[in-house]
Design a protein around this motif. Structure first.
Motif, PDB file in Angstrom:
ATOM      1  N   MET A   1       9.470  -4.884  -8.272  1.00 14.76           N
ATOM      2  CA  MET A   1       9.243  -5.922  -7.274  1.00 14.76           C
ATOM      3  C   MET A   1       7.759  -6.080  -7.020  1.00 14.76           C
ATOM      4  O   MET A   1       7.014  -5.113  -6.953  1.00 14.76           O
ATOM      5  CB  MET A   1       9.973  -5.535  -5.989  1.00 14.76           C
ATOM      6  CG  MET A   1       9.851  -6.552  -4.882  1.00 14.76           C
ATOM      7  SD  MET A   1      11.269  -6.399  -3.769  1.00 14.76           S
ATOM      8  CE  MET A   1      10.707  -7.361  -2.381  1.00 14.76           C
TER       9      MET A   1
ATOM     10  N   PHE B   1       5.383  -7.453  -4.100  1.00 17.78           N
ATOM     11  CA  PHE B   1       5.464  -7.815  -2.692  1.00 17.78           C
ATOM     12  C   PHE B   1       4.440  -8.884  -2.345  1.00 17.78           C
ATOM     13  O   PHE B   1       3.386  -8.982  -2.974  1.00 17.78           O
ATOM     14  CB  PHE B   1       5.210  -6.591  -1.812  1.00 17.78           C
ATOM     15  CG  PHE B   1       6.308  -5.578  -1.856  1.00 17.78           C
ATOM     16  CD1 PHE B   1       7.241  -5.503  -0.838  1.00 17.78           C
ATOM     17  CD2 PHE B   1       6.422  -4.711  -2.925  1.00 17.78           C
ATOM     18  CE1 PHE B   1       8.259  -4.581  -0.885  1.00 17.78           C
ATOM     19  CE2 PHE B   1       7.437  -3.781  -2.974  1.00 17.78           C
ATOM     20  CZ  PHE B   1       8.363  -3.719  -1.950  1.00 17.78           C
TER      21      PHE B   1
ATOM     22  N   ALA C   1       1.306  -4.517  -1.474  1.00 15.14           N
ATOM     23  CA  ALA C   1       1.700  -3.124  -1.221  1.00 15.14           C
ATOM     24  C   ALA C   1       1.135  -2.169  -2.251  1.00 15.14           C
ATOM     25  O   ALA C   1       1.832  -1.287  -2.740  1.00 15.14           O
ATOM     26  CB  ALA C   1       3.230  -3.002  -1.138  1.00 15.14           C
ATOM     27  N   LEU C   2      -0.137  -2.323  -2.574  1.00 15.16           N
ATOM     28  CA  LEU C   2      -0.776  -1.346  -3.465  1.00 15.16           C
ATOM     29  C   LEU C   2      -1.068  -0.090  -2.662  1.00 15.16           C
ATOM     30  O   LEU C   2      -1.355  -0.164  -1.477  1.00 15.16           O
ATOM     31  CB  LEU C   2      -2.079  -1.924  -4.021  1.00 15.16           C
ATOM     32  CG  LEU C   2      -1.927  -3.201  -4.839  1.00 15.16           C
ATOM     33  CD1 LEU C   2      -3.290  -3.706  -5.299  1.00 15.16           C
ATOM     34  CD2 LEU C   2      -1.021  -2.962  -6.027  1.00 15.16           C
ATOM     35  N   TYR C   3      -0.992   1.069  -3.323  1.00 15.04           N
ATOM     36  CA  TYR C   3      -1.266   2.319  -2.622  1.00 15.04           C
ATOM     37  C   TYR C   3      -2.778   2.425  -2.414  1.00 15.04           C
ATOM     38  O   TYR C   3      -3.527   2.533  -3.386  1.00 15.04           O
ATOM     39  CB  TYR C   3      -0.725   3.502  -3.422  1.00 15.04           C
ATOM     40  CG  TYR C   3       0.729   3.319  -3.800  1.00 15.04           C
ATOM     41  CD1 TYR C   3       1.685   3.060  -2.820  1.00 15.04           C
ATOM     42  CD2 TYR C   3       1.145   3.356  -5.113  1.00 15.04           C
ATOM     43  CE1 TYR C   3       3.005   2.854  -3.154  1.00 15.04           C
ATOM     44  CE2 TYR C   3       2.475   3.159  -5.461  1.00 15.04           C
ATOM     45  CZ  TYR C   3       3.400   2.906  -4.471  1.00 15.04           C
ATOM     46  OH  TYR C   3       4.713   2.691  -4.802  1.00 15.04           O
TER      47      TYR C   3
ATOM     48  N   TYR D   1       1.985   4.966 -11.290  1.00 16.76           N
ATOM     49  CA  TYR D   1       2.832   5.673 -10.322  1.00 16.76           C
ATOM     50  C   TYR D   1       4.332   5.621 -10.651  1.00 16.76           C
ATOM     51  O   TYR D   1       4.999   6.661 -10.648  1.00 16.76           O
ATOM     52  CB  TYR D   1       2.559   5.154  -8.911  1.00 16.76           C
ATOM     53  CG  TYR D   1       3.213   5.970  -7.836  1.00 16.76           C
ATOM     54  CD1 TYR D   1       2.745   7.237  -7.519  1.00 16.76           C
ATOM     55  CD2 TYR D   1       4.321   5.491  -7.148  1.00 16.76           C
ATOM     56  CE1 TYR D   1       3.350   7.999  -6.551  1.00 16.76           C
ATOM     57  CE2 TYR D   1       4.931   6.251  -6.176  1.00 16.76           C
ATOM     58  CZ  TYR D   1       4.450   7.502  -5.874  1.00 16.76           C
ATOM     59  OH  TYR D   1       5.052   8.258  -4.922  1.00 16.76           O
ATOM     60  N   PRO D   2       4.892   4.430 -10.941  1.00 12.70           N
ATOM     61  CA  PRO D   2       6.329   4.408 -11.251  1.00 12.70           C
ATOM     62  C   PRO D   2       6.689   5.251 -12.480  1.00 12.70           C
ATOM     63  O   PRO D   2       7.782   5.816 -12.528  1.00 12.70           O
ATOM     64  CB  PRO D   2       6.636   2.930 -11.501  1.00 12.70           C
ATOM     65  CG  PRO D   2       5.372   2.197 -11.414  1.00 12.70           C
ATOM     66  CD  PRO D   2       4.304   3.085 -10.911  1.00 12.70           C
TER      67      PRO D   2
ATOM     68  N   ARG E   1       1.920  -2.989 -11.986  1.00 10.51           N
ATOM     69  CA  ARG E   1       2.778  -1.883 -11.569  1.00 10.51           C
ATOM     70  C   ARG E   1       4.245  -2.218 -11.838  1.00 10.51           C
ATOM     71  O   ARG E   1       5.061  -1.342 -12.114  1.00 10.51           O
ATOM     72  CB  ARG E   1       2.554  -1.599 -10.079  1.00 10.51           C
ATOM     73  CG  ARG E   1       3.165  -0.323  -9.599  1.00 10.51           C
ATOM     74  CD  ARG E   1       2.762  -0.030  -8.189  1.00 10.51           C
ATOM     75  NE  ARG E   1       3.203  -1.063  -7.262  1.00 10.51           N
ATOM     76  CZ  ARG E   1       2.885  -1.082  -5.974  1.00 10.51           C
ATOM     77  NH1 ARG E   1       2.118  -0.149  -5.467  1.00 10.51           N
ATOM     78  NH2 ARG E   1       3.316  -2.041  -5.194  1.00 10.51           N
TER      79      ARG E   1
ATOM     80  N   ARG F   1       6.914  -0.597 -16.177  1.00 13.57           N
ATOM     81  CA  ARG F   1       8.178   0.117 -16.315  1.00 13.57           C
ATOM     82  C   ARG F   1       9.149  -0.584 -17.226  1.00 13.57           C
ATOM     83  O   ARG F   1      10.186  -0.056 -17.561  1.00 13.57           O
ATOM     84  CB  ARG F   1       8.806   0.237 -14.940  1.00 13.57           C
ATOM     85  CG  ARG F   1       8.597   1.584 -14.349  1.00 13.57           C
ATOM     86  CD  ARG F   1       9.197   1.612 -12.997  1.00 13.57           C
ATOM     87  NE  ARG F   1      10.505   0.998 -13.007  1.00 13.57           N
ATOM     88  CZ  ARG F   1      10.990   0.344 -11.991  1.00 13.57           C
ATOM     89  NH1 ARG F   1      10.275   0.198 -10.896  1.00 13.57           N
ATOM     90  NH2 ARG F   1      12.185  -0.157 -12.044  1.00 13.57           N
TER      91      ARG F   1
END
Ligand SMILES: Nc1ncnc2c1ncn2[C@@H]1O[C@H](COP(=O)(O)OP(=O)(O)OP(=O)(O)O)[C@@H](O)[C@H]1O
Ligand SMILES: [Mg+2]
Lengths: 360, 299
Positions: A79, A81, A85-87, A98-99, A146, A150
């Motif tokens: 998803m 956002f 919503a980046l860390y 990260y994923p 991101r 995946r």
């Protein structure tokens, strides 16, 4: 084969119903937009698919699996956002990796995948930066990265372009279309911007107050709106909606309202209240059986928008910029009868009526 | 630049605006500091405040005094242990209160209770709980079969040290709760949702999102609490009075004892100045470490 399936899905927050009863089948590899005004339940629908909200009733399938009870991390979705919503404390490379890391993928493979995604999205030079050192467009690309890394079955995007300026938005729109073409994955894209929905999607799902209004290809939604809401919502400037009534006329029926009278082929009943839908480009000023009064003239350069009074109601007309119209003047006009829409004024449903100009 | 009359007027205005702060700062910080330094160079009989100059004599005495080193050790032990407990329990409680539990607002105000109670009252209650003859603590532990004989909680070692550390943690962890809770509420939900979709479990989300986001506030909380715990006087004084003998005597208690028990204001000042030096060096070290991490995380 359907990749994503909503079956009678309902979502209520306490007494507020966000999604009423949604049936939606999205094909594999399709780019589908959820389009509708603010508060119509687009985000809620997407979040239910992501697993961040749970449906009150109904069933959601991804592939051939019912995912109602599957946690977000195992749904084979990614998803993007609206806020990205980046860390904040991780670098771009760490954000993208990260994923993979959380799925126990080893360092070497992670680095290789991050590098390949960075190449696709032209993020190579930014990999060591922190999100706050990036522009909005760059952050947007990292968020996409991101999701991409995946290789999920379905991509979910919640108004990903709404924080960008107009020029960058147009650019990212093209990039997203290109990306979708290249990946061939299913994209579900939430937006309240019809231009985005129309230009990018294979099919558009128009929603209003938690109800699906119409689900079809962009041109189908534009040319055959299923009801009054879709007719008024899709198109800019909006379609002119003129209320009238069907009256007996000679051997058949006629659509009648103040300043307008059109012969109706088959369909409809005498006395039925009907709303006529006319797109701004389907009114031709200059000659014709009817008369309108010019109220406002708005030249935009490549076209001119004229707001004219037709039998006591303002209508928007799109004209070529080379003709001058004097404000306050009366001008004859005609409508393109083959491109008119008719709706039942009471139920709002589309009617298939054939119109003709009065014989004169 | 400096020739511009407007700039000069602004400069004067600036000085006038700062002046009150500078004056107050001098009166309440610089003066006591300088006078403590000055007093520490004399032996002074407290009741008369008269004495003679001894130069660094007081400091030489302290360096060779086992009592001073023992008190310093006690101070460090107490500060580190009670601070660690405050942070652990404070963060844990904040995380719990941040969840949507029933009676959340009630629980929030209840947890602040120890911080609001005056130290004297709190200590009296704890002394009563800890009492070796009629204390509830011993009674319960005897009943539960955890101990065979009543324990002397405050009058023997290491129990006395453990007791003050525990009471200190109980009294001051709400401060950590408030600060951490305020920060928790500003962490965007979207970060947790993104992490869920990325496949992070609850523990991963805590380590990868919550902790890094709490970093800055924890740096400040640790700094403030360390300073305050290092200087803590009333809680320890009222609970154990530094006893048994000097087993729980921290530096602030030693200052008090030297100044008003042994009537040597000069030596008490020397202890106070040493205390300040220790604290200062730790703070500089700590801020350097915290600052370095911060710069690293910003690169
Ligand atoms: N957590 C929630 N609690 C209560 N009501 C909610 C919640 N989330 C959404 N709603 C309500 O559900 C309805 C649909 O919300 P949703 O966010 O899906 O709208 P949207 O179509 O995404 O609108 P927008 O374009 O403004 O983002 C709204 O009326 C909203 O007030
Ligand atoms: Mg939304």
């Amino acid at each position: 084969m359907a990749d994503v399936l909503f079956q009678k899905v309902r979502k209520a927050f306490g007494s507020a119903v966000a999604v009423k009863s949604l049936d939606l089948a999205i094909g594999s590899g399709e780019f589908v937009s959820l389009l509708g005004p603010s508060g119509c339940g687009k985000t809620t629908t997407l979040r239910m698919l992501a697993g961040l909200e749970f449906p009150t009733e109904g069933e959601i399938r991804i592939g051939d699996r019912v995912v109602n009870a599957v946690p977000p991390g195992q749904r084979d979705i990614a998803m993007v956002f609206q806020s990205y919503a980046l860390y904040p404390h991780m670098s771009v490379a760490e954000n993208i990796a990260y994923p993979l890391k959380k799925r126990g993928i080893g360092r070497a493979e992670r680095d290789a995948k991050v590098a390949s995604v960075a190449a696709t999205l032209q993020l190579g030079a930014l990999l060591d930066r922190k999100p706050r050192q990036l522009s909005g467009g760059q952050q947007q690309r990292v968020a996409l990265g991101r999701a991409l890394v995946r290789d999920p079955k379905v991509f979910l995007l919640d108004e990903p372009l709404s924080n960008l300026d107009a020029k960058l938005r147009a650019h990212m729109r093209a990039e997203l279309i290109e990306l979708h073409r290249k990946l061939g994955k299913t994209f579900i894209y939430v937006t309240h911007d019809q231009l985005e929905a129309m230009t990018m999607s294979d099919r558009v799902a128009v929603m209003h107050e938690g109800d699906l209004q119409q689900f079809g290809a962009p041109m189908q939604v534009y040319e055959k709106p299923a009801n009054l809401f879709v007719a008024g919502f899709i198109g800019s400037p909006a379609m002119n909606l003129l209320a009238g009534v069907l009256e007996p006329s000679g051997s058949g029926l006629a659509f009648v309202r103040q300043g307008l009278r059109l012969a109706v082929g088959d369909g409809g009943q005498a006395g039925q209240k009907v709303t006529l839908g006319v797109r701004p480009e389907d009114i031709a000023l200059g000659s014709g059986p009817f008369v309108a009064t010019v109220r406002i003239v708005e030249p935009t350069g490549h076209e001119t928008i004229v707001i004219a009074d037709i039998g006591g109601q303002s209508a928007i007309v799109r004209v070529q910029p080379d003709t001058a119209y004097a404000v306050g003047s009366e001008t004859p006009f005609a409508v393109r009868t083959s491109r008119l829409h008719a709706f039942d004024s009471v139920t709002g449903a589309r009617l298939d009526l054939a119109f003709a100009l009065p014989a004169s | 630049m400096s020739g511009n009359p407007l700039d000069k007027r602004y400069a004067v205005l600036g000085a006038m605006l700062i002046a009150p702060t500078v004056l107050v700062f001098c009166a309440v910080i610089v003066y006591p500091l300088v006078s403590a330094l000055y007093l520490s160079l004399f032996t002074i009989f407290t009741p008369t405040l008269r004495g003679s100059f001894v130069g660094l004599g007081n400091y030489a005495y302290l360096v060779n005094s086992p009592e001073f080193w023992r008190s310093l050790w006690n101070t460090l032990l107490w500060t580190i242990c009670t601070l660690a407990l405050q942070i652990v329990f404070g963060v844990a409680a904040a995380l719990m209160l941040h969840q949507n539990i029933v009676f959340r607002s009630l629980a929030r105000s209840l947890i602040l209770f120890p911080y609001f109670v005056s130290t004297v009252v709190a200590v009296l209650v704890w002394r009563w709980l800890f009492n070796d003859l009629y204390g509830v603590m011993n009674h319960l532990m005897l009943m539960a079969g955890l101990i065979k004989m009543p324990l002397d909680w405050l009058g023997s070692m290491p129990n006395a040290m453990i007791s003050i550390i525990l009471v200190g943690a109980w009294k001051y962890f709400p401060f950590v709760v408030i600060a951490v809770l305020a920060r928790l509420q500003t962490i965007p939900d979207a970060l947790y949702e993104a992490a869920k979709i990325d496949g992070a479990g609850a523990w991963s989300r805590f380590v990868d999102i919550t902790l890094p986001q709490l970093r800055d506030v924890l740096v400040v909380v640790v700094l403030l609490r360390a300073i305050w715990d290092f200087k803590e006087f009333d809680l320890i004084y009222l609970l154990t009075g530094g006893g048994p003998i000097i087993a729980t005597q921290t530096l602030p208690l030693m200052v008090y004892k030297d100044a008003f028990g042994l009537n040597d204001m000069g030596r008490a000042s020397a202890v106070a100045v040493s205390m300040m030096l220790v604290m200062l060096s730790f703070m500089v070290l700590y801020l350097k470490l915290a600052g370095r991490d911060e710069r690293e995380s910003q690169r």
